[in-house]
Design an enzyme around this catalytic site. Structure first.
Site, mmCIF file in Angstrom:
data_model
loop_
_atom_site.group_PDB
_atom_site.id
_atom_site.type_symbol
_atom_site.label_atom_id
_atom_site.label_comp_id
_atom_site.label_asym_id
_atom_site.label_seq_id
_atom_site.Cartn_x
_atom_site.Cartn_y
_atom_site.Cartn_z
ATOM 1 C CB SER A 90 -0.927 0.010 1.217
ATOM 2 O OG SER A 90 -0.185 -0.074 2.416
ATOM 3 C CG ASP A 111 -1.569 5.222 8.763
ATOM 4 O OD1 ASP A 111 -0.392 5.558 8.484
ATOM 5 O OD2 ASP A 111 -2.228 4.425 8.066
ATOM 6 N N GLY A 133 -1.964 -4.162 1.314
ATOM 7 C CA GLY A 133 -2.080 -5.409 2.051
ATOM 8 C C GLY A 133 -1.119 -6.491 1.637
#
Length: 418
Positions: free
Chosen positions: A244, A394, A273
């Site tokens: 990703s 993140d 993924g």
């Protein structure tokens, strides 16, 4: 046979033991990403928090008159039936020849996935993906499933006190029922499972419910993208391979890509993924064919960490297998092998430390000429080793600023090659 010899031999043989019936003495927790409830009645729905992150998800479970437990889930990141609350089990005597067995009924899994998990001690669990096999069982009624306990074991695991002996996990949307769950000390496994020692080097499509609708179509679209360059007479000089983080060149990194790499007719073969085995499948199914790039950049392996905290040596084996595939298919290309990017906010994050172990082994795969190793991790961190949300929002994926740092970090190596 001499009576005393017979007694001595008998003492060395495994003692027979009744199967452990997990239908007795255990709580059944029903969970989703944000909540949990106990199935202490015939039916329960997991409550939603006041401000849910996944407002349209729904997870429920029911107990049938025959003892079967049914998990229903829709739009769920993670839905579970989890056996907990009993006395921790010593499963060491079961590892050699033991099995976990149950009857499985897949009622609906057309838009979902499933996994089976077993605890391996405190803060340790192992899982078996069952999406492809599970979808083949839709509507076929109860099927007996028998896994070898060794399917859930990794070298170094401590099975002396297992607090969570079984978990059924669903993702996406589906309905699955299990019944007659038990652990046998002497059993016959009838259901195949991945061999953890070779999983990272065994080509496989990505087995996640959230990827099923787009993963193969994206593969076909990438083949078409390369074909379009070839038919238009454009030479592809640069290829990125990865997960990703590489796919993000098409989103958060789009502007940086246009400034730095579009002039090389570059192709980003990144799939969210993907682990090493998934990239290997794609390479073996044509994604590097039909072009002759001058340079290939490879960044793969962080999902081997995030998905299963894989032994770093096994992840390295997967990376090497992909590297060998690239070298075989594109022998003229120079390969820039990148260290895994930092993840987790702080340096002591377990996945960060795991990636660091992989990175320590990566330089041995490079010869400094045809394959060059590069670690840009420090450029993505704060001086104290923490991560900034401005660069990795993140703690894993890059922001536009992060992609700019990545691109500029490649200049010194790529410019002479291209």
């Amino acid at each position: 046979m001499n009576r005393f010899l017979a007694l001595a031999l008998a003492a060395l043989l495994p003692l027979s033991a009744p199967a452990l019936d997990l239908g007795k003495g255990w709580q059944i927790a029903v969970t989703d990403f944000e909540g949990e409830a106990l199935l202490d009645t015939d039916r329960v729905t997991v409550p939603k928090p006041a401000s849910p992150r996944v407002p349209d998800s729904h997870v429920a479970a029911r107990r049938g008159s025959d003892g079967a437990l049914t998990l229903q889930f829709s739009n769920s990141w993670i839905a579970q039936l989890r056996w907990q609350g009993g006395k921790p089990l010593d499963l060491r005597p079961y590892l050699a020849n033991g099995t976990v067995e149950f009857d499985l009924r897949v009622i609906d899994l057309a838009h979902g996935g499933m996994k089976f998990k077993l605890g391996c001690g405190t803060d340790c669990e192992r899982k078996i993906p069952f999406l492809f096999a599970g979808r083949e069982l839709i509507g076929k009624g109860p099927q007996h499933i028998s896994f070898a306990l060794k399917c859930f074991w990794r070298e170094g695991d401590d099975f002396s006190a297992v607090p969570l002996p079984f978990t059924l996990e669903g993702t996406g949307s589906g309905e699955i029922a299990v019944n007659h769950l038990r652990l046998n000390r002497q059993g016959k496994a009838t259901t195949a499972c991945p061999d953890y020692r070779s999983q990272s080097v065994t080509p496989e499509r990505l087995q996640e419910s959230w990827a099923m609708d787009w993963w193969l179509p994206r593969h076909e679209a990438k083949l078409a993208e390369v074909r379009a360059h070839r038919e238009a007479g454009r030479r592809v000089d640069l290829v990125f391979l990865g997960d990703s983080i590489t796919q993000g060149w098409e989103n958060e990194g789009k502007q940086v890509w246009a400034e730095h790499f579009a002039k090389y007719n570059a192709v980003a073969l990144g799939f969210g993924g993907d682990r090493t085995e998934n990239l290997l499948w794609r390479l073996q199914h044509g994604e590097l064919d039909g072009m002759a790039p001058k340079a290939v950049i490879m960044l793969i392996g962080t999902n081997n960490t995030g998905d299963r905290l894989e032994d770093p040596a096994l992840t390295i084996a997967g990376i090497k297998r992909n590297l060998d595939e690239v070298r075989r298919r594109q022998p003229q290309a120079k390969v820039l092998l990148l260290a895994l990017f930092p993840r987790g906010e702080k340096p002591d994050d377990v996945t960060r430390r795991h990636n660091d172990k992989v990175n320590a082994l990566l330089p041995a795969l490079a010869d400094g000429r045809q394959v060059v190793f590069l670690d840009i991790g420090r450029a993505l961190m704060n001086p104290d080793g923490t991560l900034s949300k401005d660069i990795l929002p993140d703690w894993l994926h890059l922001s536009p600023q992060g992609y700019d740092i990545w691109a500029r970090s490649l200049d010194a190596t790529l410019t002479p090659w291209l």
